[in-house]
Design a protein around this motif. Structure first.
Motif, mmCIF file in Angstrom:
data_model
loop_
_atom_site.group_PDB
_atom_site.id
_atom_site.type_symbol
_atom_site.label_atom_id
_atom_site.label_comp_id
_atom_site.label_asym_id
_atom_site.label_seq_id
_atom_site.Cartn_x
_atom_site.Cartn_y
_atom_site.Cartn_z
ATOM 1 N N LEU A 140 15.821 59.478 46.502
ATOM 2 C CA LEU A 140 14.708 59.477 45.548
ATOM 3 C C LEU A 140 14.698 58.153 44.798
ATOM 4 O O LEU A 140 15.677 57.411 44.807
ATOM 5 C CB LEU A 140 14.822 60.647 44.550
ATOM 6 C CG LEU A 140 16.074 60.713 43.664
ATOM 7 C CD1 LEU A 140 15.945 59.869 42.396
ATOM 8 C CD2 LEU A 140 16.364 62.160 43.264
ATOM 9 N N PHE A 141 13.573 57.881 44.152
ATOM 10 C CA PHE A 141 13.473 56.762 43.212
ATOM 11 C C PHE A 141 13.261 57.336 41.813
ATOM 12 O O PHE A 141 12.348 58.150 41.605
ATOM 13 C CB PHE A 141 12.303 55.838 43.552
ATOM 14 C CG PHE A 141 12.518 54.987 44.773
ATOM 15 C CD1 PHE A 141 13.408 53.916 44.732
ATOM 16 C CD2 PHE A 141 11.845 55.254 45.955
ATOM 17 C CE1 PHE A 141 13.619 53.132 45.871
ATOM 18 C CE2 PHE A 141 12.043 54.475 47.090
ATOM 19 C CZ PHE A 141 12.939 53.411 47.045
ATOM 20 N N ALA A 142 14.088 56.916 40.864
ATOM 21 C CA ALA A 142 13.904 57.297 39.462
ATOM 22 C C ALA A 142 13.502 56.045 38.694
ATOM 23 O O ALA A 142 14.215 55.031 38.711
ATOM 24 C CB ALA A 142 15.189 57.884 38.893
ATOM 25 N N ILE A 143 12.346 56.089 38.053
ATOM 26 C CA ILE A 143 11.863 54.954 37.271
ATOM 27 C C ILE A 143 12.090 55.291 35.810
ATOM 28 O O ILE A 143 11.314 56.057 35.201
ATOM 29 C CB ILE A 143 10.380 54.666 37.563
ATOM 30 C CG1 ILE A 143 10.193 54.412 39.061
ATOM 31 C CG2 ILE A 143 9.888 53.485 36.739
ATOM 32 C CD1 ILE A 143 8.749 54.400 39.515
ATOM 33 N N ARG A 169 5.730 51.410 50.240
ATOM 34 C CA ARG A 169 6.713 51.107 51.283
ATOM 35 C C ARG A 169 7.613 52.294 51.616
ATOM 36 O O ARG A 169 8.233 52.319 52.683
ATOM 37 C CB ARG A 169 7.564 49.901 50.860
ATOM 38 C CG ARG A 169 6.736 48.636 50.782
ATOM 39 C CD ARG A 169 7.565 47.399 50.501
ATOM 40 N NE ARG A 169 8.488 47.044 51.574
ATOM 41 C CZ ARG A 169 8.995 45.835 51.750
ATOM 42 N NH1 ARG A 169 8.625 44.849 50.934
ATOM 43 N NH2 ARG A 169 9.844 45.579 52.723
ATOM 44 N N PHE A 170 7.694 53.268 50.699
ATOM 45 C CA PHE A 170 8.545 54.444 50.932
ATOM 46 C C PHE A 170 7.741 55.709 50.615
ATOM 47 O O PHE A 170 8.080 56.460 49.689
ATOM 48 C CB PHE A 170 9.795 54.386 50.038
ATOM 49 C CG PHE A 170 10.617 53.142 50.202
ATOM 50 C CD1 PHE A 170 11.641 53.078 51.146
ATOM 51 C CD2 PHE A 170 10.372 52.019 49.412
ATOM 52 C CE1 PHE A 170 12.405 51.927 51.286
ATOM 53 C CE2 PHE A 170 11.128 50.864 49.543
ATOM 54 C CZ PHE A 170 12.144 50.819 50.494
ATOM 55 N N PRO A 171 6.665 55.962 51.345
ATOM 56 C CA PRO A 171 5.746 57.059 50.996
ATOM 57 C C PRO A 171 6.386 58.446 51.061
ATOM 58 O O PRO A 171 5.885 59.373 50.408
ATOM 59 C CB PRO A 171 4.620 56.908 52.032
ATOM 60 C CG PRO A 171 5.246 56.172 53.172
ATOM 61 C CD PRO A 171 6.227 55.240 52.562
ATOM 62 N N GLN A 172 7.464 58.612 51.812
ATOM 63 C CA GLN A 172 8.071 59.938 51.959
ATOM 64 C C GLN A 172 9.180 60.188 50.930
ATOM 65 O O GLN A 172 9.728 61.289 50.868
ATOM 66 C CB GLN A 172 8.661 60.095 53.370
ATOM 67 C CG GLN A 172 7.654 59.881 54.488
ATOM 68 C CD GLN A 172 6.424 60.762 54.342
ATOM 69 O OE1 GLN A 172 6.553 61.965 54.055
ATOM 70 N NE2 GLN A 172 5.248 60.177 54.528
ATOM 71 N N VAL A 173 9.510 59.185 50.130
ATOM 72 C CA VAL A 173 10.606 59.326 49.165
ATOM 73 C C VAL A 173 10.045 59.786 47.819
ATOM 74 O O VAL A 173 9.142 59.144 47.273
ATOM 75 C CB VAL A 173 11.363 57.992 48.994
ATOM 76 C CG1 VAL A 173 12.465 58.131 47.937
ATOM 77 C CG2 VAL A 173 11.960 57.543 50.329
ATOM 78 N N PRO A 174 10.559 60.888 47.265
ATOM 79 C CA PRO A 174 10.049 61.365 45.976
ATOM 80 C C PRO A 174 10.369 60.395 44.848
ATOM 81 O O PRO A 174 11.381 59.684 44.876
ATOM 82 C CB PRO A 174 10.773 62.704 45.776
ATOM 83 C CG PRO A 174 12.003 62.606 46.605
ATOM 84 C CD PRO A 174 11.631 61.767 47.793
ATOM 85 N N ARG A 175 9.483 60.384 43.864
ATOM 86 C CA ARG A 175 9.670 59.516 42.707
ATOM 87 C C ARG A 175 9.606 60.346 41.425
ATOM 88 O O ARG A 175 8.806 61.263 41.315
ATOM 89 C CB ARG A 175 8.584 58.435 42.669
ATOM 90 C CG ARG A 175 8.664 57.418 43.803
ATOM 91 C CD ARG A 175 7.390 56.596 43.873
ATOM 92 N NE ARG A 175 6.214 57.448 44.086
ATOM 93 C CZ ARG A 175 5.012 57.216 43.566
ATOM 94 N NH1 ARG A 175 4.804 56.151 42.824
ATOM 95 N NH2 ARG A 175 4.015 58.035 43.808
ATOM 96 N N ILE A 176 10.462 59.984 40.488
ATOM 97 C CA ILE A 176 10.438 60.631 39.182
ATOM 98 C C ILE A 176 10.412 59.531 38.134
ATOM 99 O O ILE A 176 11.286 58.657 38.108
ATOM 100 C CB ILE A 176 11.644 61.582 38.975
ATOM 101 C CG1 ILE A 176 11.660 62.118 37.524
ATOM 102 C CG2 ILE A 176 12.968 60.936 39.346
ATOM 103 C CD1 ILE A 176 12.700 63.205 37.290
ATOM 104 N N ALA A 177 9.362 59.516 37.311
ATOM 105 C CA ALA A 177 9.231 58.529 36.228
ATOM 106 C C ALA A 177 9.568 59.236 34.923
ATOM 107 O O ALA A 177 9.104 60.356 34.667
ATOM 108 C CB ALA A 177 7.805 57.974 36.191
#
Length: 610
Positions: A140-143, A169-177
């Protein structure tokens, strides 16, 4: 794919065994579930509300490494150290590392040897780093500190705008801001710029009930600050915010001269000195950090007992973010501010003289107006604060306006006298001259201009200069009078002054209260309960703190990374006689039990615990 129940059970297991907590707080469980299943989330949660667990646990539940985008380069080492203490494989990539050190982290990332990786946004946006991430399995990406993306916000970072590349660039990776402060406009900008239109939004209460808000009339700010610290927070860790670097250094010197352990922090200092001061603040107890707002975002120190402001913040978001660094451990803390006429004039001038566009200036003026409204309110400060973030609240009973409600009076006549005097001197003079005319001061400057002949000369002689300055401050805050900074601070009537002068509009103001010296107390705010421990338990608690300090020094980490005060209190109160009993204490996960358990049990036995 796991069933919901299975995933929830796994998340709770990680919470208990890794972090040592028996249950989630608030919406943490729902946030973890959404992100662990691959969904996006926008999380607004107050400082100390447990935001980091919302991305740390999903990172441990999903395959791959959780990548945390954070602007807090100076704090990454402590964050990684804290995770290492609970057995999580974490590292960071930023400009403080040598090439070889960074190369080693990159190898660990590619080899699947990391659970969490902290990256500064500047490093993340390099082609080398993006290629590195594409070669690894990303959970995941955490912003973090997502409000930095907002050009209208209080802490804009240009590099944050580029973070939309993560979705591209990473459309399948979940993101949490995640952020602790965002009004509705900032939220919309976060969603738009980070392409989080489909993200689930979680908005926790912004209330920090353990913080007492207090704003006092500024007379001698530094002396008032010293009285506040000595009377209510002697020996406590705290942060004092000043607007300028010079004021930071002068205030730190002043506090040291009066027996406090104070350090300075601002962007103009040598990097090594600034870093050393920050490290001392995080690792030692009882230090007062005097700083510009360059210091503080993301500070994890849980036992900061007070945050003080000697200058008016630019916005409620900034004020909330800064005061939120107090009392992260949930224990009582104070947010104190000294505020006066010069603060209003100074902030107005900074906006007027800014090279920004008119739209930006209007937004900043509106934010300042809201901040002034908080300072001048006759009602509960907490209610006003929460209302700004769109949340309703009953009066808290714990801020200065609730404890000692300010008097209000119909100030229309006084305001008319002030406005008339500004008009009679042809709107060509500053505050000092206008107030001298109003009060009937016989000076050479007034006689030279013939202003002793004005009909308004002396009509305000029944009030002191301090009272008139308070009235003028409120009148400027209400937008009835403006200050022309290009004309050396000349006071001018605003359009809104006309109906007041003509008697068509009434004005309510706060009754002036002469600043009084804070009375020395036991060293804690009224209502502060140090602990409900007995005398014997308190002795054990102090021994545990001494053990923690020595252990932290050996490990070269802040003391709270070992255990926070709340965990030590629970240990002192429950007095576990075995590792199994210690396992049930909040904040004691399996790794910490393995690392420190036997030492703690032995210490308790040596203290006479059965």
């Amino acid at each position: 794919m796991n069933t919901q129940g299975d995933l929830g059970a796994r998340a709770l297991h990680v919470l208990e065994t890794v972090f040592g907590y028996s249950s989630f707080r608030g919406e943490q469980a729902d946030i973890v579930d959404v992100v662990a299943r691959g969904g996006d989330a926008l999380v607004l949660m107050p400082t100390g509300g447990g935001k980091s667990l919302c991305y740390q646990i999903p990172s441990l539940l999903r395959d791959g490494v959780g990548v945390v985008v954070s602007p807090l380069i100076a704090l990454m080492q402590d964050q990684v150290d804290a995770l290492a203490e609970v057995g999580v494989r974490a590292a960071f990539l930023n400009s403080t590392q040598s090439f070889d050190e960074a190369l080693q982290i990159e190898r660990r990332l590619r080899g699947g040897d990391l659970d969490l990786l902290y990256v500064a946004p500047e490093r993340l946006m390099t082609s080398r780093c993006l290629a590195l991430l594409e070669s690894a399995k990303i959970a995941l990406f955490a912003i973090d500190e997502a409000h930095c993306v907002s050009q209208w916000g209080h802490d804009f970072r240009p590099e944050y705008i580029q973070l939309s590349v993560l979705h591209e660039r990473f459309p399948q990776v979940p993101r949490i801001a995640l952020t602790a402060t965002a009004d509705s406009q900032t939220r919309e900008e976060i969603i738009h710029r980070l392409q989080l239109e489909d993200a689930r939004m979680f908005v926790s209460s912004f209330d920090r009930p353990n913080i007492r808000y207090q704003i006092v009339e500024k007379a001698n700010g530094r002396k008032q600050l010293l009285d506040f610290i000595q009377s209510e927070h002697a020996g406590d860790a705290g942060v004092v915010y000043c607007l300028s670097r010079k004021k930071v250094e002068e205030t730190a010197e002043f506090l040291n001269e009066h027996g406090l352990n104070a350090l300075a922090y601002h962007a103009g200092m040598e990097t090594a000195v600034r870093s050393r001061n920050q490290a001392r603040f995080l690792r030692e107890e009882g230090i007062v950090m005097v700083a510009t707002i360059a210091f503080g975002m993301g500070i994890d120190k849980p036992d900061v007992r007070f945050v003080a402001h000697l200058d008016l913040p630019k916005s409620i978001e900034g004020y909330y973010q800064e005061t939120g660094r107090a009392g992260r451990d949930g224990l009582p803390a104070s947010a104190w501010m000294a505020y006066g006429l010069q603060d209003v004039v100074q902030q107005r001038r900074m906006i007027d003289e800014s090279e920004a566009g008119e739209t930006f200036k209007r937004v900043q003026s509106a934010k300042l107006d809201a901040m002034l409204g908080l300072c001048e309110t006759l009602h509960c400060r907490r209610t006003r604060l929460l209302d700004y973030f769109g949340q309703s609240s009953l009066p808290c009973g714990n801020c200065d306006t609730c404890i000692s409600p300010p008097g209000a009076y119909d100030a229309t006549v006084d305001v008319q006298k002030l406005l008339s005097t500004i008009y009679r001197v042809d709107q060509r003079f500053g505050a000092m001259h206008v107030l001298d005319v109003l009060r009937g001061v016989d000076s050479e400057k007034i006689r030279q201009r013939g202003h002793e002949q004005l009909s308004t000369f002396g009509i305000g002689s029944d009030r002191s200069e301090a009272e008139w300055r308070a009235i003028l401050r409120q009148v400027i805050a209400l937008g009835l009078v403006s200050v022309d900074h290009e004309a050396f601070g000349v006071l001018k009537l605003a359009d809104a002054a006309r109906p007041v002068l003509k008697g068509g509009e009434r004005v309510q103001l706060r009754v002036y209260q002469k600043p009084v010296k804070a009375r020395r107390t036991s060293g804690k705010p009224k209502g502060f309960v140090e602990t409900d421990l007995s005398a014997a338990e308190q002795t054990i608690f102090e021994k545990l703190r001494w053990w923690r300090m020595e252990t932290a020094r050996t490990h070269n980490v802040p003391a709270y990374v070992i255990f926070n005060d709340a965990t030590l209190r629970e240990i002192a109160k429950t007095q576990p006689a075995s590792l199994n009993e210690l396992r049930g204490v909040s904040g004691v996960g399996e790794k910490k039990l393995e690392t420190y358990g036997e030492e703690i049990v032995a210490l308790l036995e040596g203290a006479g615990v059965d």
